[in-house]
Design a protein around this motif. Structure first.
Motif, PDB file in Angstrom:
ATOM      1  N   GLY A 109       0.766  -1.238   0.000  1.00 13.68           N
ATOM      2  CA  GLY A 109       0.000   0.000   0.000  1.00 13.68           C
ATOM      3  C   GLY A 109       0.794   1.284   0.000  1.00 13.68           C
ATOM      4  N   VAL A 110       2.125   1.209  -0.022  1.00 14.49           N
ATOM      5  CA  VAL A 110       2.951   2.417   0.049  1.00 14.49           C
ATOM      6  C   VAL A 110       3.115   3.023  -1.343  1.00 14.49           C
ATOM      7  N   VAL A 115       8.450   8.682  -5.280  1.00 10.35           N
ATOM      8  CA  VAL A 115       7.006   8.511  -5.432  1.00 10.35           C
ATOM      9  C   VAL A 115       6.686   7.722  -6.698  1.00 10.35           C
ATOM     10  N   ARG A 116       5.577   7.037  -6.665  1.00 10.11           N
ATOM     11  CA  ARG A 116       5.081   6.372  -7.873  1.00 10.11           C
ATOM     12  C   ARG A 116       4.809   7.416  -8.964  1.00 10.11           C
ATOM     13  N   ARG A 117       5.299   7.147 -10.147  1.00 17.86           N
ATOM     14  CA  ARG A 117       5.134   8.104 -11.255  1.00 17.86           C
ATOM     15  C   ARG A 117       3.664   8.303 -11.608  1.00 17.86           C
ATOM     16  N   ASP A 118       2.863   7.250 -11.595  1.00 14.12           N
ATOM     17  CA  ASP A 118       1.461   7.400 -11.988  1.00 14.12           C
ATOM     18  C   ASP A 118       0.712   8.315 -11.029  1.00 14.12           C
ATOM     19  N   LEU A 119       0.996   8.197  -9.735  1.00 12.90           N
ATOM     20  CA  LEU A 119       0.334   9.067  -8.765  1.00 12.90           C
ATOM     21  C   LEU A 119       0.841  10.499  -8.878  1.00 12.90           C
ATOM     22  N   LEU A 120       2.125  10.665  -9.102  1.00 10.85           N
ATOM     23  CA  LEU A 120       2.686  12.004  -9.290  1.00 10.85           C
ATOM     24  C   LEU A 120       2.014  12.717 -10.458  1.00 10.85           C
ATOM     25  N   TRP A 151      -6.114   6.862  -3.010  1.00  7.98           N
ATOM     26  CA  TRP A 151      -5.613   6.410  -4.306  1.00  7.98           C
ATOM     27  C   TRP A 151      -5.570   4.877  -4.304  1.00  7.98           C
ATOM     28  N   ARG A 152      -6.066   4.284  -5.372  1.00  8.22           N
ATOM     29  CA  ARG A 152      -6.096   2.825  -5.470  1.00  8.22           C
ATOM     30  C   ARG A 152      -4.875   2.319  -6.213  1.00  8.22           C
ATOM     31  N   ILE A 153      -4.197   1.356  -5.625  1.00 15.67           N
ATOM     32  CA  ILE A 153      -3.037   0.742  -6.278  1.00 15.67           C
ATOM     33  C   ILE A 153      -3.497  -0.517  -6.981  1.00 15.67           C
ATOM     34  N   ASP A 154      -3.298  -0.565  -8.289  1.00 19.35           N
ATOM     35  CA  ASP A 154      -3.707  -1.744  -9.078  1.00 19.35           C
ATOM     36  C   ASP A 154      -2.577  -2.732  -9.280  1.00 19.35           C
ATOM     37  N   ALA A 155      -1.344  -2.265  -9.028  1.00 14.52           N
ATOM     38  CA  ALA A 155      -0.194  -3.149  -9.262  1.00 14.52           C
ATOM     39  C   ALA A 155       0.796  -2.989  -8.145  1.00 14.52           C
TER      40      ALA A 155
END
Length: 250
Positions: A111-112, A165-170, A246-250
């Motif tokens: 979840g991070v 940070v995750r690029r998609d969330l950024l 925010w939902r993490i799909d992967a």
């Protein structure tokens, strides 16, 4: 193809002389098998002052753009990021050995979505000073940073200059805030509003203190502008929090 962690650096002329130190700190990183780094350097402006300090390395991507301060430069630099994770490294700072590997390990915790680490201020005489209110190592739940920040005169318990940070969330959050300063704090609060973070207790960054840095200028603490920056950062974070996690799909 290797997995990539992209390190993004905004730089202007006066700070360009520190790029070789930042580069050396990247060369000292040891990544897990199958991983490599990319360094995206984005000049805040279009001068001839920065390019001479940019390393000749295929892993380094250099770009320029109109002057708009650090947040604009970093967000423009996102156009060249290829990694699934984005690490911030200011031009005048240095990573400590192992930082990128520790960031990747944290980002693979359940979840991070983002991670920060301990900072040491690097003073002009070469000595270092730590922060005495670091949180314990481990997860940072949604809303914890905003709560601490608003109850401690707008000072967070974790440092946005250490962010990975995750690029998609950024990208979903629009990059860095369109502010003359505190744009990185604005991003941190937005991330905290919608996702779970992590704090690594081992020092991850040497934060250089020098007269030319933007946070040492009088304008940075001018009360009228500072109050406006803090107000919009908080309002955005609370609006995002109301939208949910925010939902993490992967």
């Amino acid at each position: 193809m290797a997995n990539v962690i992209s390190v993004i650096t905004a730089v202007h002329g006066p700070a360009a002389k520190y790029l070789p130190d930042a580069y050396k700190s990247l060369l000292d990183q040891q990544l897990p098998d199958g991983w490599e780094w990319q360094w995206v350097i984005q000049e805040d402006g279009e001068t001839d002052a920065v390019l001479p300090y940019v390393p000749d390395d295929d892993r380094v991507s250099f770009g320029q753009g109109r002057h708009g301060r650090a947040g604009v430069a970093r967000t423009l630099g996102l156009s060249r990021v290829v990694g699934q994770y984005v690490k911030v490294l200011d031009a005048d700072d240095m990573l400590t050995p192992g930082t990128l590997a520790r960031d990747l390990a944290a980002l693979h915790q359940p979840g991070v979505c983002w991670t920060t680490s301990r900072v040491l201020d690097l003073l002009p005489d070469g000595t270092t000073v730590g922060f005495d209110q670091d949180p314990p190592e481990g997860p940072i739940e949604r809303g914890e940073v905003l709560h601490h920040w608003t109850s401690h005169d707008f000072r967070a318990q974790v440092h946005p200059a250490t962010l990975c940070v995750r690029r998609d969330l950024l990208l979903a959050l629009g990059g860095w805030m369109a502010l003359p300063a505190s744009e990185d704090t604005g991003l941190l609060m937005a991330l905290d509003a919608v996702s779970r973070g992590w704090f690594t207790a081992e020092t991850g960054l040497l934060y250089r203190k020098w007269p030319g840095q933007s946070t040492s200028q009088a304008a940075h603490v001018q009360e009228g502008e500072r109050s406006a920056r803090m107000a919009v950062v908080e309002a955005r974070a609370r609006a995002l929090a109301a939208l949910g996690a925010w939902r993490i799909d992967a």
